[in-house]
Design a protein around this motif. Structure first.
Motif, short mmCIF file in Angstrom:
data_model
loop_
_atom_site.label_atom_id
_atom_site.label_comp_id
_atom_site.label_asym_id
_atom_site.label_seq_id
_atom_site.Cartn_x
_atom_site.Cartn_y
_atom_site.Cartn_z
N GLU A 109 -42.35 37.73 5.04
CA GLU A 109 -43.07 36.97 6.08
C GLU A 109 -43.05 34.95 5.69
O GLU A 109 -42.49 34.54 6.87
CB GLU A 109 -45.22 37.15 5.45
CG GLU A 109 -45.43 35.91 6.54
CD GLU A 109 -47.67 35.93 6.26
OE1 GLU A 109 -48.42 35.06 6.39
OE2 GLU A 109 -47.57 37.47 5.59
N ASN A 110 -41.85 34.74 4.95
CA ASN A 110 -41.67 33.90 3.90
C ASN A 110 -40.67 34.78 3.59
O ASN A 110 -39.97 35.33 2.65
CB ASN A 110 -42.84 33.63 3.10
CG ASN A 110 -41.75 31.84 2.36
OD1 ASN A 110 -40.71 31.40 3.02
ND2 ASN A 110 -42.47 31.22 1.34
N PRO A 111 -38.85 34.14 4.33
CA PRO A 111 -37.51 34.62 3.84
C PRO A 111 -37.15 34.27 2.33
O PRO A 111 -36.34 34.18 2.11
CB PRO A 111 -36.60 34.20 4.85
CG PRO A 111 -37.33 33.36 5.36
CD PRO A 111 -39.63 32.91 5.96
N GLU B 215 -30.10 34.00 13.69
CA GLU B 215 -30.20 32.64 13.65
C GLU B 215 -31.71 32.21 12.39
O GLU B 215 -31.61 30.76 11.93
CB GLU B 215 -30.39 31.19 14.67
CG GLU B 215 -28.27 31.63 14.99
CD GLU B 215 -28.40 31.92 15.66
OE1 GLU B 215 -27.72 32.76 16.70
OE2 GLU B 215 -29.14 33.36 16.53
N ARG B 216 -32.40 33.28 13.06
CA ARG B 216 -33.93 32.17 12.40
C ARG B 216 -34.45 31.78 10.70
O ARG B 216 -34.17 31.44 10.87
CB ARG B 216 -35.52 33.84 12.73
CG ARG B 216 -36.88 32.65 12.40
CD ARG B 216 -38.11 33.41 13.48
NE ARG B 216 -37.60 34.06 14.25
CZ ARG B 216 -37.95 33.00 15.70
NH1 ARG B 216 -38.83 31.97 15.30
NH2 ARG B 216 -37.90 32.87 17.03
N PRO B 217 -33.77 33.19 10.40
CA PRO B 217 -33.81 32.58 9.05
C PRO B 217 -32.42 32.16 7.90
O PRO B 217 -32.35 31.83 7.40
CB PRO B 217 -33.89 33.69 8.22
CG PRO B 217 -33.61 34.91 8.90
CD PRO B 217 -33.67 34.13 10.26
N ALA B 218 -31.54 31.63 8.94
CA ALA B 218 -30.61 31.40 8.41
C ALA B 218 -30.63 30.62 7.38
O ALA B 218 -29.73 30.94 5.89
CB ALA B 218 -29.01 30.86 9.08
N ILE B 219 -31.40 29.78 7.17
CA ILE B 219 -31.04 28.46 6.85
C ILE B 219 -31.61 28.94 5.34
O ILE B 219 -30.99 28.73 4.65
CB ILE B 219 -32.06 27.43 7.44
CG1 ILE B 219 -31.16 26.38 8.40
CG2 ILE B 219 -32.19 25.51 7.10
CD1 ILE B 219 -32.47 25.52 9.80
#
Length: 307
Positions: free
Chosen positions: A171-173, A197-201
């Motif tokens: 839920e929280n990477p 790309e969604r959790p990449a940063i």
């Protein structure tokens, strides 16, 4: 295709594109369409192509596999990595060893298996596969404690582990005890974020992972590479700006099905006609074409502007 061993520096030098595969209506490979997609990805600056879940490699048997992989090799640039996936069943991946060796792939990724399997059984199967292949391999982790940290460290110590593709949903990477332990034991430079790309940063900023794999990179490789470079430069405002451009396409993938949407989105974008998706999957419903097509075309337009 490069055939030298893959290093941590290689993992961070490019986004790892995870493309779909193109097929004719009789489910023979469409080599021309696959080449067109490869050329589009490489034209955007991406030099690593990993054929795994989005390619539905889980369901592809031995018949015709060598021919398919050979065409992927000759369709790529000489300075690019082409990485196939094997398994997820033990018999399947062991049967694929001669093909992977014959074609001189630098490594292969073992697809994750869930049933029937045990943690110790998975570790044994992976070890035997890598020993037979004679090269370190990539392990794809999609569930909590798929392998223990100790088992993975043992595989690394024995020269069996090339890298980990990490895709356990959170839920929280930024809060991930399993990933934290893996980073401490294996080293974050040997782990890539496996969720696009969604959790990449978050994954690269919080845990220092080497890079990330992605599906939308197949439509927007330059944008995805720009995102990687912005993260590596710690230019967070720029990273967030690029991230926001890619998310509408990612939203469509999550809304329906990441694999099925990406396959048909490449066709609907006009990049390459991918044909039917390989069984045991099926394409998206016609009612989804307008939304998915609009997102894909919008992302491709942004990609060409970035180039």
């Amino acid at each position: 295709m490069k055939i030298s061993p893959i290093t941590p520096a290689d993992l961070s030098s490019s986004v790892l594109a995870v493309p779909p595969l193109a097929w004719h209506e009789d489910f023979t490979p469409n080599h021309e369409a696959n080449e067109a997609l490869i050329k589009h990805i490489q034209a955007g600056g991406v030099s690593t192509l990993l054929y795994g879940g989005n390619a539905n490699m889980h369901n592809i048997g031995l018949t015709g596999l060598a021919d398919l992989l050979q065409h992927l090799i000759v369709s790529s640039d000489f300075d690019s990595w082409i990485i196939p996936s094997v398994g997820p069943d033990y018999g399947g991946m062991m049967d694929q060893v001669p093909i992977i060796k014959e074609l001189s792939f630098p490594t292969a990724m073992v697809l994750p298996i869930q049933f029937p399997a045990t943690v110790d059984g998975i570790a044994t199967g992976i070890r035997l596969f890598a020993e037979q292949l004679g090269k370190p391999i990539i392990i794809y982790i999609k569930v909590e404690n798929y392998l223990s940290v100790e088992q993975l460290k043992s595989l690394q110590n024995d020269g069996i582990l090339c890298a980990i593709k990490y895709a356990v949903p959170r839920e929280n990477p930024n809060k991930d005890a399993y990933l934290s332990e893996l980073c401490q034991a294996i080293g974050p430079q040997n782990i890539v974020s496996g969720f696009g790309e969604r959790p990449a940063i978050d994954h690269l900023r919080t845990f220092g992972l080497a890079g990330f794999t992605a599906g939308c990179v197949c439509i927007a490789p330059r944008l995805s590479m720009d995102l990687l470079r912005a993260i590596q430069a710690k230019n967070w405002n720029e990273a967030q700006r690029i991230h926001a451009l890619i998310m509408p396409m990612e939203d469509e993938r999550e809304r329906v099905s990441p694999i099925r949407v990406l396959h048909d989105a490449v066709t609907l974008s006009g990049i390459s006609g991918m044909g039917p998706i390989y069984p045991m999957l099926s394409g998206i419903e016609p009612s989804e074409y307008n939304a998915v097509g609009a997102a894909a075309k919008a992302l491709l337009s942004l990609e060409m502007e970035a180039r």
